[in-house]
Design a protein around this motif. Structure first.
Motif, PDB file in Angstrom:
ATOM      1  N   VAL A   1      -0.234   1.931  -5.851  1.00 42.75           N
ATOM      2  CA  VAL A   1      -0.455   3.145  -6.648  1.00 42.75           C
ATOM      3  C   VAL A   1      -1.421   4.083  -5.924  1.00 42.75           C
ATOM      4  CG1 VAL A   1      -1.466   4.009  -8.800  1.00 42.75           C
ATOM      5  CG2 VAL A   1       0.131   2.095  -8.840  1.00 42.75           C
ATOM      6  N   ALA A   2      -2.489   3.519  -5.348  1.00 39.62           N
ATOM      7  CA  ALA A   2      -3.442   4.354  -4.607  1.00 39.62           C
ATOM      8  C   ALA A   2      -2.761   4.998  -3.403  1.00 39.62           C
ATOM      9  CB  ALA A   2      -4.634   3.515  -4.160  1.00 39.62           C
ATOM     10  N   GLY A   3      -1.916   4.253  -2.710  1.00 40.69           N
ATOM     11  CA  GLY A   3      -1.181   4.813  -1.586  1.00 40.69           C
ATOM     12  C   GLY A   3      -0.250   5.939  -2.000  1.00 40.69           C
ATOM     13  N   LEU A   4       0.395   5.766  -3.142  1.00 37.34           N
ATOM     14  CA  LEU A   4       1.275   6.833  -3.630  1.00 37.34           C
ATOM     15  C   LEU A   4       0.484   8.094  -3.983  1.00 37.34           C
ATOM     16  CD1 LEU A   4       3.748   4.812  -5.869  1.00 37.34           C
ATOM     17  CD2 LEU A   4       4.268   5.990  -3.741  1.00 37.34           C
ATOM     18  N   ILE A   5      -0.690   7.921  -4.588  1.00 37.22           N
ATOM     19  CA  ILE A   5      -1.505   9.075  -4.958  1.00 37.22           C
ATOM     20  C   ILE A   5      -1.996   9.801  -3.706  1.00 37.22           C
ATOM     21  CG2 ILE A   5      -3.704   9.748  -6.013  1.00 37.22           C
ATOM     22  CD1 ILE A   5      -3.176   7.539  -8.111  1.00 37.22           C
ATOM     23  N   VAL A   6      -2.496   9.049  -2.739  1.00 33.18           N
ATOM     24  CA  VAL A   6      -2.976   9.667  -1.499  1.00 33.18           C
ATOM     25  C   VAL A   6      -1.814  10.329  -0.759  1.00 33.18           C
ATOM     26  CG1 VAL A   6      -3.980   9.173   0.764  1.00 33.18           C
ATOM     27  CG2 VAL A   6      -4.959   8.145  -1.286  1.00 33.18           C
ATOM     28  N   GLY A   7      -0.672   9.663  -0.717  1.00 38.45           N
ATOM     29  CA  GLY A   7       0.490  10.248  -0.063  1.00 38.45           C
ATOM     30  C   GLY A   7       0.950  11.522  -0.745  1.00 38.45           C
ATOM     31  N   ALA A   8       0.941  11.539  -2.074  1.00 39.76           N
ATOM     32  CA  ALA A   8       1.329  12.748  -2.801  1.00 39.76           C
ATOM     33  C   ALA A   8       0.336  13.872  -2.535  1.00 39.76           C
ATOM     34  CB  ALA A   8       1.419  12.451  -4.293  1.00 39.76           C
ATOM     35  N   TYR A   9      -0.962  13.545  -2.468  1.00 39.06           N
ATOM     36  CA  TYR A   9      -1.980  14.563  -2.183  1.00 39.06           C
ATOM     37  C   TYR A   9      -1.751  15.191  -0.809  1.00 39.06           C
ATOM     38  CZ  TYR A   9      -6.454  16.553  -0.860  1.00 39.06           C
ATOM     39  OH  TYR A   9      -7.422  17.400  -0.395  1.00 39.06           O
TER      40      TYR A   9
END
Length: 55
Positions: A39-47
């Motif tokens: 989930v953290a990777g998805l958030i950072v990737g989306a940012y």
């Protein structure tokens, strides 16, 4: 056939593993950590995707 049905023991034949609950907790904790990392990777990737598209 007037015999009773065969007897099936209700308990397992192998002795109980005393550390079964601890192993289960470790598996659940590992899965939770892995899910948080995803989930953290998805958030950072989306940012970074949004900043790259708008920059």
């Amino acid at each position: 056939m007037d015999r009773p049905p065969p007897y099936f023991p209700q308990s397992s034949l192998s002795p109980k593993d005393e550390k079964r609950y601890a192993k289960f907790k470790m598996i659940v904790a590992g899965a939770a950590v892995l899910l948080l990392l995803i989930v953290a990777g998805l958030i950072v990737g989306a940012y970074y995707l949004v900043t790259w598209l708008t920059g």
